[in-house]
Design a protein around this motif. Sequence first.
Motif, mmCIF file in Angstrom:
data_model
loop_
_atom_site.group_PDB
_atom_site.id
_atom_site.type_symbol
_atom_site.label_atom_id
_atom_site.label_comp_id
_atom_site.label_asym_id
_atom_site.label_seq_id
_atom_site.Cartn_x
_atom_site.Cartn_y
_atom_site.Cartn_z
ATOM 1 N N LEU A 199 6.369 26.939 53.308
ATOM 2 C CA LEU A 199 6.881 27.309 54.624
ATOM 3 C C LEU A 199 5.859 27.069 55.726
ATOM 4 O O LEU A 199 6.184 26.530 56.787
ATOM 5 C CB LEU A 199 7.323 28.773 54.624
ATOM 6 C CG LEU A 199 8.575 29.107 53.805
ATOM 7 C CD1 LEU A 199 8.866 30.597 53.845
ATOM 8 C CD2 LEU A 199 9.788 28.323 54.318
ATOM 9 N N LEU A 200 4.604 27.453 55.472
ATOM 10 C CA LEU A 200 3.572 27.271 56.487
ATOM 11 C C LEU A 200 3.331 25.778 56.752
ATOM 12 O O LEU A 200 3.201 25.357 57.905
ATOM 13 C CB LEU A 200 2.284 27.946 56.040
ATOM 14 C CG LEU A 200 1.270 28.294 57.144
ATOM 15 C CD1 LEU A 200 1.891 29.225 58.172
ATOM 16 C CD2 LEU A 200 0.029 28.935 56.540
ATOM 17 N N GLY A 201 3.301 24.979 55.698
ATOM 18 C CA GLY A 201 3.133 23.545 55.883
ATOM 19 C C GLY A 201 4.329 22.896 56.536
ATOM 20 O O GLY A 201 4.187 22.007 57.389
ATOM 21 N N PHE A 202 5.529 23.339 56.164
ATOM 22 C CA PHE A 202 6.749 22.769 56.740
ATOM 23 C C PHE A 202 6.863 23.094 58.226
ATOM 24 O O PHE A 202 7.157 22.210 59.041
ATOM 25 C CB PHE A 202 7.966 23.307 55.988
ATOM 26 C CG PHE A 202 9.280 22.844 56.552
ATOM 27 C CD1 PHE A 202 9.737 21.558 56.340
ATOM 28 C CD2 PHE A 202 10.064 23.705 57.318
ATOM 29 C CE1 PHE A 202 10.943 21.126 56.867
ATOM 30 C CE2 PHE A 202 11.270 23.287 57.851
ATOM 31 C CZ PHE A 202 11.713 21.992 57.624
ATOM 32 N N PHE A 203 6.623 24.351 58.595
ATOM 33 C CA PHE A 203 6.695 24.724 60.012
ATOM 34 C C PHE A 203 5.622 24.008 60.837
ATOM 35 O O PHE A 203 5.868 23.600 61.979
ATOM 36 C CB PHE A 203 6.547 26.237 60.163
ATOM 37 C CG PHE A 203 7.723 27.019 59.665
ATOM 38 C CD1 PHE A 203 9.012 26.522 59.814
ATOM 39 C CD2 PHE A 203 7.557 28.239 59.033
ATOM 40 C CE1 PHE A 203 10.111 27.233 59.343
ATOM 41 C CE2 PHE A 203 8.650 28.957 58.569
ATOM 42 C CZ PHE A 203 9.928 28.446 58.722
ATOM 43 N N THR A 204 4.447 23.830 60.247
ATOM 44 C CA THR A 204 3.391 23.100 60.952
ATOM 45 C C THR A 204 3.794 21.651 61.173
ATOM 46 O O THR A 204 3.563 21.083 62.252
ATOM 47 C CB THR A 204 2.077 23.170 60.157
ATOM 48 O OG1 THR A 204 1.715 24.539 59.948
ATOM 49 C CG2 THR A 204 0.961 22.470 60.903
ATOM 50 N N LEU A 205 4.405 21.043 60.151
ATOM 51 C CA LEU A 205 4.849 19.650 60.279
ATOM 52 C C LEU A 205 5.960 19.505 61.301
ATOM 53 O O LEU A 205 5.937 18.610 62.153
ATOM 54 C CB LEU A 205 5.308 19.135 58.916
ATOM 55 C CG LEU A 205 5.824 17.697 58.863
ATOM 56 C CD1 LEU A 205 4.697 16.721 59.136
ATOM 57 C CD2 LEU A 205 6.461 17.397 57.505
ATOM 58 N N VAL A 206 6.940 20.403 61.244
ATOM 59 C CA VAL A 206 8.107 20.293 62.127
ATOM 60 C C VAL A 206 7.731 20.531 63.586
ATOM 61 O O VAL A 206 8.185 19.808 64.489
ATOM 62 C CB VAL A 206 9.203 21.292 61.676
ATOM 63 C CG1 VAL A 206 10.305 21.397 62.716
ATOM 64 C CG2 VAL A 206 9.779 20.844 60.343
ATOM 65 N N TRP A 207 6.873 21.514 63.846
ATOM 66 C CA TRP A 207 6.564 21.874 65.230
ATOM 67 C C TRP A 207 5.327 21.159 65.768
ATOM 68 O O TRP A 207 5.305 20.749 66.935
ATOM 69 C CB TRP A 207 6.369 23.386 65.346
ATOM 70 C CG TRP A 207 7.630 24.156 65.144
ATOM 71 C CD1 TRP A 207 7.994 24.888 64.056
ATOM 72 C CD2 TRP A 207 8.723 24.261 66.070
ATOM 73 N NE1 TRP A 207 9.236 25.440 64.231
ATOM 74 C CE2 TRP A 207 9.713 25.077 65.464
ATOM 75 C CE3 TRP A 207 8.963 23.751 67.343
ATOM 76 C CZ2 TRP A 207 10.905 25.388 66.087
ATOM 77 C CZ3 TRP A 207 10.159 24.074 67.969
ATOM 78 C CH2 TRP A 207 11.108 24.876 67.345
ATOM 79 N N ALA A 208 4.300 21.021 64.948
ATOM 80 C CA ALA A 208 3.040 20.455 65.446
ATOM 81 C C ALA A 208 3.057 18.927 65.493
ATOM 82 O O ALA A 208 2.319 18.338 66.280
ATOM 83 C CB ALA A 208 1.875 20.936 64.586
ATOM 84 N N PHE A 209 3.863 18.285 64.655
ATOM 85 C CA PHE A 209 3.849 16.820 64.638
ATOM 86 C C PHE A 209 4.445 16.191 65.900
ATOM 87 O O PHE A 209 3.882 15.223 66.428
ATOM 88 C CB PHE A 209 4.593 16.311 63.393
ATOM 89 C CG PHE A 209 4.597 14.815 63.275
ATOM 90 C CD1 PHE A 209 3.452 14.133 62.883
ATOM 91 C CD2 PHE A 209 5.738 14.080 63.567
ATOM 92 C CE1 PHE A 209 3.453 12.752 62.783
ATOM 93 C CE2 PHE A 209 5.746 12.708 63.473
ATOM 94 C CZ PHE A 209 4.597 12.039 63.074
#
Length: 321
Positions: free
Chosen positions: A98-108
């Motif tokens: 979840l932490l990696g997915f949210f970082t990818l979706v929002w930060a990318f």
Amino acid sequence: MQSDRDELIERTARQVSPPRFAAVWRHIKRDRQLLLLFLPCIVFYVLFRYGPLYGILIAFKDYSVYEGIWHSDWVGLKHFRRFFDSPDFWLLFKNTLLLGFFTLVWAFPFPIVFAVLLNEVRQLRFKKIVQTFSYLPAFLSVVVVSSMIIDFLSPTHGLVNQALTAMGMDGIYFVAAPEWFRTIYVSSEIWQYMGYEAIIYLAAIASIDPTLYEAARVDGAKRFQMIRYITLPSIMPTILILFVIKSGSMFRIGYEKVLLLYSPMTYDVADVFSTYVYRKGLLDTNYSYAAAVGLFESIIALIMLTLTNILTTKAGGRGLW
């Protein structure tokens, strides 16, 4: 007759083309300056990336500091089975995903949007100032960034809680609230690396042929239309390559920021593979078990990288290989 002619052609080709070693040496001699510049990078990866790989062996052994890696007893997949049977496994897997997915979706997407908007600024001085201030946070250490976050979100003297109190709202102890941890982490990642990662996209935008914009302007295209039909398609190969790299590192969440921001009250949402490896390996000195967990994390990251690369290539984009 045909075979004699083919043999003659092959013999002639061997005589005309230089030996393979000579050709390679000629290329090395020609690019010697570039290779010398690249040499420190090669030495770094050999010493600090590929050299320590032999330490993976301790994941399959009952490692003892006194006996060393080679003389420790083999135990096979004992530590992996122990980890998979542990109640911490699914919690760590879920939190890391979840932490990696949210970082990818929002930060990318933020660096892409920021680079495109910054490219549209016509005031050169203002553009340079904004760009400079945007990538300065990337040069701050994780400790400094985490300390700033804790100070800004402090329930007593933090700027955020002071603003909430001024608006008649109750203060929130953000760092100790499990529901706020992922938001804080992802927001800090965006703030810290948005400007730094936008440099790559700005370089890709700078390589676009200016005549494309001139032709679109003559045809009456607006700025948004030029962004949609010229800028974004032109930098799409760069976006896809970086997306593949980011997807591969989705499970490789560094332990530093999480370790500095989390607390026992937020373990249920903040504890990830890397922090678990830190606790088990360095604090509990259970080196073999920690190595098994770290190796499992690396395998999952490799699988994610491979799958993303395959999907990107099939979608018509450009992969890493």
